[in-house]
Design a protein around this motif. Structure first.
Motif, PDB file in Angstrom:
ATOM      1  N   GLU A 129      -6.830  -4.667  -4.294  1.00 55.54           N
ATOM      2  CA  GLU A 129      -6.988  -3.648  -5.455  1.00 55.54           C
ATOM      3  C   GLU A 129      -8.062  -2.736  -5.212  1.00 55.54           C
ATOM      4  OE1 GLU A 129      -6.467  -6.868  -8.664  1.00 55.54           O
ATOM      5  OE2 GLU A 129      -8.009  -5.266  -9.817  1.00 55.54           O
ATOM      6  N   ALA A 130      -9.121  -3.080  -4.528  1.00 56.11           N
ATOM      7  CA  ALA A 130     -10.178  -1.993  -4.345  1.00 56.11           C
ATOM      8  C   ALA A 130      -9.534  -0.566  -3.641  1.00 56.11           C
ATOM      9  CB  ALA A 130     -11.276  -2.569  -3.356  1.00 56.11           C
ATOM     10  N   HIS A 184      -6.047   5.783  -6.194  1.00 50.44           N
ATOM     11  CA  HIS A 184      -5.986   6.575  -7.283  1.00 50.44           C
ATOM     12  C   HIS A 184      -7.170   7.613  -7.734  1.00 50.44           C
ATOM     13  CE1 HIS A 184      -2.583   4.217  -8.295  1.00 50.44           C
ATOM     14  NE2 HIS A 184      -3.072   3.213  -8.543  1.00 50.44           N
ATOM     15  N   LYS A 185      -8.349   7.232  -7.596  1.00 51.44           N
ATOM     16  CA  LYS A 185      -9.355   8.065  -8.089  1.00 51.44           C
ATOM     17  C   LYS A 185      -9.935   8.898  -7.088  1.00 51.44           C
ATOM     18  CE  LYS A 185     -10.425   5.638 -11.936  1.00 51.44           C
ATOM     19  NZ  LYS A 185      -9.192   6.180 -12.655  1.00 51.44           N
ATOM     20  N   ASN A 186     -10.048   8.663  -5.810  1.00 50.13           N
ATOM     21  CA  ASN A 186     -10.519   9.490  -4.865  1.00 50.13           C
ATOM     22  C   ASN A 186      -9.572  10.198  -4.033  1.00 50.13           C
ATOM     23  OD1 ASN A 186     -12.488   7.129  -5.505  1.00 50.13           O
ATOM     24  ND2 ASN A 186     -13.942   8.127  -4.113  1.00 50.13           N
ATOM     25  N   MET A 197      -2.552   6.394   5.372  1.00 51.36           N
ATOM     26  CA  MET A 197      -2.888   5.209   6.527  1.00 51.36           C
ATOM     27  C   MET A 197      -4.124   4.474   5.977  1.00 51.36           C
ATOM     28  SD  MET A 197      -1.676   4.288   9.455  1.00 51.36           S
ATOM     29  CE  MET A 197      -1.308   5.425  10.510  1.00 51.36           C
ATOM     30  N   VAL A 198      -3.781   3.178   5.710  1.00 51.70           N
ATOM     31  CA  VAL A 198      -5.127   2.459   5.393  1.00 51.70           C
ATOM     32  C   VAL A 198      -5.717   1.744   6.660  1.00 51.70           C
ATOM     33  CG1 VAL A 198      -5.725   0.101   3.980  1.00 51.70           C
ATOM     34  CG2 VAL A 198      -3.526   1.641   3.452  1.00 51.70           C
ATOM     35  N   PRO A 248      -8.566   3.885   3.123  1.00 50.11           N
ATOM     36  CA  PRO A 248      -7.474   4.643   3.133  1.00 50.11           C
ATOM     37  C   PRO A 248      -7.603   6.068   3.425  1.00 50.11           C
ATOM     38  CG  PRO A 248      -7.794   3.482   0.987  1.00 50.11           C
ATOM     39  CD  PRO A 248      -8.762   3.404   1.807  1.00 50.11           C
ATOM     40  N   LYS A 249      -6.848   6.785   4.313  1.00 53.00           N
ATOM     41  CA  LYS A 249      -6.916   8.294   4.445  1.00 53.00           C
ATOM     42  C   LYS A 249      -5.571   8.976   4.529  1.00 53.00           C
ATOM     43  CE  LYS A 249     -10.676   7.506   7.799  1.00 53.00           C
ATOM     44  NZ  LYS A 249     -11.296   7.802   9.139  1.00 53.00           N
ATOM     45  N   VAL A 250      -5.591  10.237   3.897  1.00 58.76           N
ATOM     46  CA  VAL A 250      -4.540  11.004   4.131  1.00 58.76           C
ATOM     47  C   VAL A 250      -3.723  11.219   5.199  1.00 58.76           C
ATOM     48  CG1 VAL A 250      -3.438  13.107   2.867  1.00 58.76           C
ATOM     49  CG2 VAL A 250      -5.185  11.638   1.641  1.00 58.76           C
TER      50      VAL A 250
END
Ligand code: AMP
Ligand code: GLY
Length: 426
Positions: free
Chosen positions: A240-241, A247-249, A274-275, A280-282
């Motif tokens: 969930e974190a 969603h936010k960042n 990619m988690v 997570p990174k784009v």
């Protein structure tokens, strides 16, 4: 309301299938569509990349809303042209679509707004790119800046591989033409991939559930990269974190950055992520729904897709009702043997009439043959999607129905959403 869907894949079939359920729909057209869409909409013989042809068709048919599936017409400015004609369009403008059509643009946006992504450098000179690689070691990713039909990414194990990729893109061979005249050389990220999607109207962001796709041709993530061989949703392994962070960042931060830059983003934003151990990174932004992600997301949407697209196209997304089912979906792509390399077409597809309930078949490379028969007409032929209370029930149902469909030289992966291969799927 009369709606025109642009595209011809299983994603566009799924979009048309969902729009069909709207009580506000009075006419449904698709350009160019496929044999599956012909059963639920009127196929128009206009290619998705033919911007003038799509605009003419929309005017002639008095279309109220155009929903654009693939990235190519978005990058060519279809939405801008339609809006100039006074026709509502769901999708980003040409300048907003640069978030996908220029990897250099999206990297700058990410860096300037502290959105986590792989470290990268952009080069317009082959010599500079080679010099940079000469000083590096270990795996690297070399990417063409522009659109390259999903083929513009080279995962390079060694410096030599990276130099070869640069030469093929920026040298005389120019394998991606102008799309490869600028390259991005990126740090290799390790972790698990997840697809985030959100409806956007320039300001409001409404996230969809998470999904995962399978890009490689063969089981166990072996073989060549493809357009996508299957997908599932939800991604229960994602905590969930991380979901809140994305969603936010990531998604909301990107939408705010686009608005602040004077290019408000509307349509679907799909960050491929990619988690990693660091979070997570784009990997990349896409300016449209994923294929095959759309095929497992849209059957989970309980609300009216037409209302949502109309609201997004009119900057009123905050007023739209968007509810998702807790059920799971698994989609298996049935492809022509040999895809993504050479394959034969024209084979009759049998068994489409004998499928269970809550099973959807979204067509891609299909055509109407003689005597109303449906025949194969492309690399990815169909996506078979099942919906059920759990991922494993959906997986079992998807495969039991895949086995009822037959055509010569069919190829599909047997491990989509398989827990044995991937213990955290369910
Ligand atoms: P794309 O064609 O841009 O969707 O990228 C194809 C695939 O390449 C992605 O889905 C990832 O699996 C992989 N990829 C791209 N960039 C990276 C990266 N920096 N690190 C690891 N894998 C990557
Ligand atoms: N599923 C990958 C894509 O649509 O780009």
């Amino acid at each position: 309301m009369k709606v025109l869907v642009v595209g011809s894949g299983a994603r566009e079939h799924a979009i048309a299938w969902k729009l069909r359920q709207s009580p506000r729909l009075t006419g449904l057209f698709i350009a160019p569509g496929n044999a599956g869409t012909a059963a639920i909409a009127e196929n128009l013989p206009v290619k998705a990349s033919d911007i003038d042809g799509i605009c003419d068709a929309a005017k002639q048919r008095s279309i109220d809303l155009v929903v654009v599936g693939p990235e190519d017409p978005l990058a060519r400015g279809l939405v801008d042209r339609l809006v100039d004609l006074g026709i509502a369009a769901f999708g980003p403008t040409q300048s907003a679509a640069r978030i996908e059509s220029s990897k250099a643009f999206s990297k700058e946006l990410l860096f300037a707004n502290d959105i986590p992504t792989a470290a990268a450098e952009t080069f317009t000179s082959r010599i500079d790119a080679r010099n940079y690689v000469e000083k590096k070691s270990g795996p690297m990713v070399v990417k063409a800046d522009g659109l390259a039909a999903g083929k513009g990414v080279f995962m390079c194990e060694s410096r030599e591989d990276a130099l070869r990729a640069i030469d093929r893109m920026m040298g005389d061979e120019a394998i991606f033409g102008a799309s490869g005249s600028t390259v991005i050389i990126e740090e290799h990220l390790s972790g698990r991939e997840v697809s985030a999607h959100a409806f956007c109207d320039g300001k409001t962001v409404a996230p969809m559930p998470f999904s995962c796709d399978y890009k490689r041709a063969r089981d166990g993530d072996q073989g060549l990269n493809t357009g996508g061989m299957g997908a599932y949703s939800p991604a229960l392994w994602l905590d969930e974190a991380d979901e809140t962070f994305i969603h936010k960042n990531i998604t909301e931060a990107a939408i705010k950055a686009m608005a602040d830059a004077g290019t408000p983003y509307s349509g679907v934003l799909y960050p491929g992520l990619m988690v990693t151990d660091e979070g997570p990174k784009v990997i990349e932004f896409n300016c449209r729904l994923g294929d095959p992600e759309a095929q497992v997301l849209l059957p989970r949407l309980k609300s009216d897709l037409l209302e949502i697209c109309w609201a997004a196209a009119n900057q009123k997304l905050a007023e739209a009702e968007i509810e998702w089912s807790a059920d799971a979906c698994v989609g298996v792509v049935m492809a022509s043997g040999g895809y993504p390399e050479d394959y034969e077409t024209g084979f009759e597809i049998a068994g489409l009439g004998s499928l269970e309930e809550e099973v959807m078949v979204f067509h891609a490379g299909t055509a109407l043959g003689e005597a109303g028969r449906i025949v194969t007409n492309g690399g990815r032929v169909l996506t078979v999607v099942a919906k059920a209370a759990s991922l494993q029930a959906a997986r079992a149902k998807a495969y039991s129905n895949v086995r009822r469909i037959h055509f010569s030289k069919v190829h599909y992966r047997k491990d989509i959403a398989a827990p044995a291969q991937d213990a955290r799927v369910d």
